[in-house]
Design a protein around this motif. Structure first.
Motif, short mmCIF file in Angstrom:
data_model
loop_
_atom_site.label_atom_id
_atom_site.label_comp_id
_atom_site.label_asym_id
_atom_site.label_seq_id
_atom_site.Cartn_x
_atom_site.Cartn_y
_atom_site.Cartn_z
N ASP A 272 -43.01 -2.16 -0.80
CA ASP A 272 -43.02 -0.91 -1.57
C ASP A 272 -44.43 -0.45 -1.92
N GLN A 273 -45.35 -1.38 -2.13
CA GLN A 273 -46.72 -1.03 -2.52
C GLN A 273 -47.70 -1.08 -1.35
N TRP A 274 -47.17 -1.16 -0.14
CA TRP A 274 -48.02 -1.33 1.04
C TRP A 274 -47.93 -0.14 1.99
N GLN A 275 -49.05 0.13 2.63
CA GLN A 275 -49.08 1.07 3.74
C GLN A 275 -49.30 0.25 5.02
N VAL A 276 -48.32 0.25 5.90
CA VAL A 276 -48.42 -0.48 7.16
C VAL A 276 -49.05 0.44 8.20
N ILE A 277 -50.12 -0.05 8.82
CA ILE A 277 -50.85 0.74 9.81
C ILE A 277 -50.85 0.02 11.14
N LEU A 278 -50.38 0.67 12.17
CA LEU A 278 -50.48 0.14 13.53
C LEU A 278 -51.68 0.82 14.17
N ASP A 279 -52.79 0.10 14.22
CA ASP A 279 -54.07 0.67 14.66
C ASP A 279 -54.42 0.13 16.04
N SER A 280 -53.65 0.54 17.01
CA SER A 280 -53.87 0.11 18.39
C SER A 280 -53.17 1.08 19.31
N PRO A 281 -53.92 1.97 19.96
CA PRO A 281 -53.27 2.90 20.89
C PRO A 281 -52.45 2.19 21.95
N ASN A 333 -60.38 2.85 6.52
CA ASN A 333 -61.42 2.22 5.69
C ASN A 333 -61.40 2.74 4.26
N LYS A 334 -60.85 3.92 4.05
CA LYS A 334 -60.83 4.51 2.71
C LYS A 334 -59.75 3.89 1.81
N ALA A 339 -53.38 -2.09 2.19
CA ALA A 339 -53.31 -1.73 3.62
C ALA A 339 -52.95 -2.98 4.42
N LEU A 340 -51.89 -2.91 5.17
CA LEU A 340 -51.51 -3.99 6.09
C LEU A 340 -51.77 -3.46 7.49
N HIS A 356 -62.35 -3.59 11.66
CA HIS A 356 -61.76 -3.85 10.34
C HIS A 356 -62.34 -5.12 9.72
N PHE A 357 -62.65 -6.10 10.55
CA PHE A 357 -63.34 -7.28 10.03
C PHE A 357 -64.68 -6.87 9.39
N LYS A 358 -65.40 -6.00 10.07
CA LYS A 358 -66.71 -5.55 9.56
C LYS A 358 -66.56 -4.93 8.18
N GLN A 359 -65.47 -4.23 7.93
CA GLN A 359 -65.25 -3.57 6.65
C GLN A 359 -64.72 -4.50 5.57
N ARG A 360 -64.00 -5.59 5.99
CA ARG A 360 -63.22 -6.30 4.97
C ARG A 360 -63.30 -7.81 4.99
N ILE A 361 -63.82 -8.43 6.05
CA ILE A 361 -63.74 -9.90 6.13
C ILE A 361 -64.64 -10.58 5.11
N TRP A 362 -65.58 -9.87 4.54
CA TRP A 362 -66.52 -10.44 3.57
C TRP A 362 -66.04 -10.27 2.13
N LYS A 363 -64.80 -9.81 1.96
CA LYS A 363 -64.23 -9.62 0.62
C LYS A 363 -63.14 -10.66 0.37
#
Length: 467
Positions: A272-281, A333-334, A339-340, A356-363
């Motif tokens: 319910d609190q998640w946005q599922v994103i399929l980010d792969s053409p 990224n916003k 975000a799943l 996505h690793f570049k944006q988030r793996i260090w958190k």
């Protein structure tokens, strides 16, 4: 006399390729796959064939995964023009996968040649191109499951459902040499009997030789209810931390299975609190192929994820966001939390997951969730093994995100599934283990002897079996 030579996936997992020579058949390749791991350009440039492609009469393809099909464009580039036999569904997947793969390869090659030019080095010539992919697709001949097809003077081919991905096949080749009947069975990749959407692997009656994969020959998978519970916990714990989840996923098979299980969790209210994103053409296009073959999927499974569903993309997760363009991917990224993200590639060797690793793996509030096999020398394997720092796009990042793995979602049979499948084949066949790392093969070989007194052969690359 038939001669089977093991040219790839011999005491290794990727690069499936075996050459079969017989007067009844001619010279045929079982699979023509690429090795995975390391630099895409370096890998393709060093791939060579230990035979003349023009001398191959046909290819029998077990399924569309690139470690089984990825060298087909190079094969035709180097002179092959015979038929490529595959089960129905595989040709549709090949169109998506090979076009994506050649696009990535040529893009990487262009960037590599720019670097070489700055250093005064000669450019590398492409090993294959888009026109070779089109030739591959034109050579494909789809054969329905359980349909006997003549493929040589005295040879017949039958595909059986392997239950691994859409169109995956167990290959049965029946040869008649000087009045003597011989049957070779090649498992391809065998599916996990508990996997969703796919049907269980077919039972084979008898054989003289069985060439069987052994990817998970040293272990059994976690029970699926435990794995689903673990997924549920990872989602709720990451939500409590205010984080996001990044899932490197294979476009074929694993993505569709993940969407199924997320559909089940959606029914429970977990998302319910998640946005599922399929980010792969590519994964989006592959899932459209699955939707085309929707009626061939296991309908009893589908009903659990979405009653009365007619489409994976439209019905499993109502709030599923499809990121097709680079701009749509960057927009993810916003999202600060919740975000799943499902993105390729499955072993993190390329694709949007690295962005996505570049944006988030260090958190530390975020999670990287692996749901599939990670081959040696891939970034995915290094992260699973505890890599502390990762270099992405010429910058180094400390790995602070939680690294999690889910073993129960495998599309491969585990050790017991492999044993159960091969031991029911009559005829006391010679069993040959391929497509596994040395430890997995050794463990499965020992177990087959302990349980069934089967003395399996474990050939290294270049070795041959005469039968």
């Amino acid at each position: 006399m038939a001669i089977l030579t093991f040219l790839g996936a011999a005491q290794e997992v990727t690069g499936s390729c075996h050459e079969l020579r017989s007067p009844a058949l001619g010279t045929v390749l079982l699979d023509c796959g690429m090795h995975q791991g390391g630099s895409n350009v370096e890998r393709v440039q060093r791939e060579t064939f230990d035979f003349s492609p023009a001398g191959i009469d046909a290819v029998v393809l077990s399924h569309a995964h690139l470690d089984h099909s990825g060298m087909l464009p190079k094969l035709v580039h180097d002179g092959f023009r015979g038929p490529i036999f595959c089960a129905a569904g595989t040709a549709d997947l090949l169109e998506v996968m090979l076009k994506d793969a050649v696009s990535i390869y040529l893009g990487d090659l262009e960037r590599e040649n720019l670097r070489r030019g700055r250093k005064g080095k000669d450019p590398l010539e492409p090993q294959y191109g888009e026109e070779d992919v089109e030739t591959v697709l034109s050579l494909c001949h789809s054969v329905p499951y359980e349909t006997k097809k003549r493929v040589g003077n005295q040879a017949w081919l039958t595909f059986h459902d392997a239950g691994h991905i859409l169109g995956s096949a167990i290959v049965e080749l029946h040869l008649k040499e000087k009045g003597e009947d011989k049957t070779l069975v090649f498992s391809g990749d065998l599916g996990n009997r508990n996997a969703v959407l796919m049907k269980d692997p077919a039972t084979i009656e008898r054989a003289d030789v069985v060439v069987m994969e052994s990817t998970y020959g040293d272990r059994n998978h976690k029970p699926l209810p435990d794995t689903v519970a673990e997924l549920r916990n990872i989602i709720t714990e990451t939500e409590a931390r205010g984080g996001n989840i990044m899932i490197p996923a294979f476009a074929v098979g694993r993505t569709q299975e993940l969407l199924y299980y997320l559909g089940v969790l959606h029914q429970e209210g977990i998302l319910d609190q998640w946005q599922v994103i399929l980010d792969s053409p590519m994964a989006i296009e592959v899932t459209k192929v699955y939707d085309k073959w929707f009626s061939a999927l296991d309908q009893s499974d589908i009903a659990k994820a979405a009653p009365d569903a007619q489409s994976i993309l439209d019905d499993f997760i109502p709030r599923l966001f499809l990121a097709v363009t680079p701009e749509e991917s960057i927009a993810v990224n916003k999202i600060v939390k919740g975000a799943l993200i499902i993105a390729g590639s499955g072993m993190c060797t390329g694709g949007r997951i690295r962005h996505h690793f570049k944006q988030r793996i260090w958190k530390a509030e975020n999670t990287v969730l692996f749901c599939g096999y990670q081959a040696q020398d891939t970034l995915g394997r290094l992260l699973v093994d505890g890599l502390k720092k990762v270099r992405l796009y010429d910058e180094e990042y400390v790995v602070k995100a939680h690294i999690e793995t889910l073993g129960g979602f495998s599309a491969h049979a585990g050790q017991q599934g492999l044993i159960d499948w091969v031991t029911q084949i009559k005829g006391e066949p010679t069993v040959v283990l391929v497509h596994g790392e040395a430890g997995a093969i050794e463990a499965l070989s020992q177990k087959l002897w302990d349980v069934a007194k089967i003395r399996a052969q474990t050939p290294c690359q270049g070795k041959s079996l005469v039968f």
